[in-house]
Design an enzyme around this catalytic site. Structure first.
Site, short mmCIF file in Angstrom:
data_model
loop_
_atom_site.label_atom_id
_atom_site.label_comp_id
_atom_site.label_asym_id
_atom_site.label_seq_id
_atom_site.Cartn_x
_atom_site.Cartn_y
_atom_site.Cartn_z
N ARG A 1 80.39 -16.79 20.42
CA ARG A 1 79.82 -17.87 21.22
C ARG A 1 80.68 -18.22 22.42
O ARG A 1 80.29 -19.10 23.20
CB ARG A 1 79.72 -19.12 20.35
CG ARG A 1 78.35 -19.45 19.82
CD ARG A 1 78.55 -20.61 18.88
NE ARG A 1 77.41 -21.46 18.71
CZ ARG A 1 76.52 -21.33 17.72
NH1 ARG A 1 76.60 -20.33 16.88
NH2 ARG A 1 75.57 -22.19 17.59
N LYS B 1 67.35 -17.28 15.86
CA LYS B 1 68.32 -16.23 15.53
C LYS B 1 68.44 -16.03 14.02
O LYS B 1 68.53 -14.91 13.55
CB LYS B 1 69.73 -16.59 16.04
CG LYS B 1 69.88 -16.71 17.52
CD LYS B 1 71.34 -16.98 17.89
CE LYS B 1 71.87 -18.31 17.36
NZ LYS B 1 71.29 -19.48 18.04
N ARG C 1 74.36 -29.61 21.91
CA ARG C 1 74.43 -28.19 21.55
C ARG C 1 73.85 -27.30 22.65
O ARG C 1 74.37 -26.24 22.94
CB ARG C 1 73.69 -27.95 20.24
CG ARG C 1 74.54 -28.33 19.02
CD ARG C 1 73.72 -28.52 17.77
NE ARG C 1 72.99 -27.34 17.37
CZ ARG C 1 71.90 -27.35 16.60
NH1 ARG C 1 71.43 -28.49 16.15
NH2 ARG C 1 71.31 -26.24 16.29
N ARG D 1 68.96 -31.05 9.15
CA ARG D 1 70.37 -30.66 9.26
C ARG D 1 71.11 -31.72 10.05
O ARG D 1 70.58 -32.23 11.04
CB ARG D 1 70.43 -29.32 10.00
CG ARG D 1 71.14 -28.23 9.24
CD ARG D 1 70.94 -26.90 9.92
NE ARG D 1 71.67 -26.81 11.18
CZ ARG D 1 71.69 -25.70 11.93
NH1 ARG D 1 71.01 -24.63 11.56
NH2 ARG D 1 72.37 -25.67 13.04
N ARG E 1 62.81 -29.12 12.72
CA ARG E 1 63.31 -28.23 11.65
C ARG E 1 63.72 -29.03 10.42
O ARG E 1 64.35 -30.07 10.52
CB ARG E 1 64.51 -27.45 12.17
CG ARG E 1 65.20 -26.61 11.10
CD ARG E 1 66.02 -25.49 11.69
NE ARG E 1 67.13 -25.94 12.53
CZ ARG E 1 67.88 -25.11 13.24
NH1 ARG E 1 67.63 -23.82 13.26
NH2 ARG E 1 68.86 -25.60 13.98
P1 ADP Z 1 72.41 -23.07 16.18
O1 ADP Z 1 72.49 -21.68 16.70
O2 ADP Z 1 71.00 -23.49 15.92
O3 ADP Z 1 73.19 -24.07 16.99
P2 ADP Z 1 74.35 -22.49 14.07
O4 ADP Z 1 74.14 -22.68 12.62
O5 ADP Z 1 74.58 -21.12 14.56
O6 ADP Z 1 73.06 -23.14 14.73
O7 ADP Z 1 75.59 -23.39 14.54
C1 ADP Z 1 75.73 -24.74 14.18
C2 ADP Z 1 77.10 -25.26 14.55
O8 ADP Z 1 78.13 -24.52 13.84
C3 ADP Z 1 77.51 -25.16 16.02
O9 ADP Z 1 77.02 -26.23 16.78
C4 ADP Z 1 79.05 -25.18 15.90
O10 ADP Z 1 79.54 -26.48 15.63
C5 ADP Z 1 79.29 -24.35 14.66
N1 ADP Z 1 79.45 -22.91 14.95
C6 ADP Z 1 78.65 -21.90 14.48
N2 ADP Z 1 79.05 -20.70 14.95
C7 ADP Z 1 80.13 -20.95 15.75
C8 ADP Z 1 80.97 -20.14 16.56
N3 ADP Z 1 80.80 -18.79 16.65
N4 ADP Z 1 81.97 -20.73 17.25
C9 ADP Z 1 82.15 -22.05 17.18
N5 ADP Z 1 81.38 -22.88 16.48
C10 ADP Z 1 80.38 -22.36 15.75
#
Ligand code: ADP
Ligand code: ZN
Length: 220
Positions: A90, A15, A171, A160, A129
């Site tokens: 989400r 994404k 996740r 990360r 990654r």
């Molecule tokens: P990925 O899509 O690879 O999991 P992100 O960088 O989008 O990576 O998200 C990493 C973390 O950040 C999530 O596991 C969560 O803890 C937090 N996070 C990101 N976006 C949201 C969201 N919209 N709502 C709640 N937590 C979020």
């Protein structure tokens, strides 16, 4: 003009990279809640401290926290011409909150894109990654080998903190339980849901996305 898009999909599907391609193409910012949260963690702000434990465990941070971040970003001058939302919404409450936010501003979504890839590929992409703490470059051990220096700025590449194997599994589980229901939510919405195959090279996926949007525009 401008374009307002959501790019959805499981962790590791690409994404962020594809969202960036879309943002560049349409001249709008990519608004990534994950990036906003990582910035707050790095800066050690109060918000960062509030969400650290959720983040490290691969859990979602509270809806009201991300809704606040997104509202602020959408109201920023950079996003006046549109945006690509990446990693948000989400949960169903986040999607409801976004709907209210957009309605209050008299704007709507042009497309909700769902990027898809098989789970074994996601795990491989995430566990390999590596990111550069200095310049933000994202790459993969397949491309740079283990323990490499950043090809862009020679700082050290790191994993990360939420890309460790234990956290990745959580996740993916969280995605299935809390985010996957949003696919049906948007499929039923006025905007609809556009699924795109996320396998293949970055360029192949990018071209598929561009083509899908072009066709959608022509159709309506
Ligand atoms: P990925 O899509 O690879 O999991 P992100 O960088 O989008 O990576 O998200 C990493 C973390 O950040 C999530 O596991 C969560 O803890 C937090 N996070 C990101 N976006 C949201 C969201 N919209 N709502 C709640 N937590 C979020
Ligand atoms: Zn770098």
């Amino acid at each position: 003009m401008g374009v307002r898009l959501i790019i959805m999909g499981p962790p590791g599907v690409g994404k962020g990279t594809q969202g960036e391609f879309l943002a560049e193409r349409f001249g709008v910012p990519r608004l990534s809640t994950g990036d906003m949260i990582r910035a707050a963690l790095k800066a050690g702000t109060a918000l960062g401290e509030r969400v650290r434990d959720y983040y490290e465990a691969g859990e979602l941070v509270p809806d009201e926290v991300v809704l606040g971040l997104v509202a602020e970003a959408i109201d920023g001058s950079e996003a006046s011409g549109g945006f690509v939302l990446d990693g948000f919404p989400r949960t169903v409450p986040q999607a409801d909150g976004l709907g209210e936010l957009l309605t209050a501003r008299g704007i709507g979504l042009d497309a909700v894109l769902s990027l898809e890839a098989p789970e074994e590929e996601l795990v491989d992409r995430i566990s390999g990654r590596r990111v550069c703490g200095a310049c933000g470059l994202v790459t993969h051990v397949r491309a740079v080998g283990e323990a490499a220096a950043c090809p862009a700025c020679v700082a050290t590449l790191v994993q990360r903190s939420d890309d460790r194997a234990e956290t990745v599994r959580n996740r993916l589980a969280v995605y299935g339980a809390q985010t996957e229901p949003l696919l049906a939510y948007y499929a039923r919405s006025e905007t609809g849901l556009t699924a795109v195959d996320g396998t293949g090279t970055l360029e192949a996926v990018r071209d598929r996305l561009f083509e899908t949007l072009r066709t959608a525009e022509m159709a309506g």
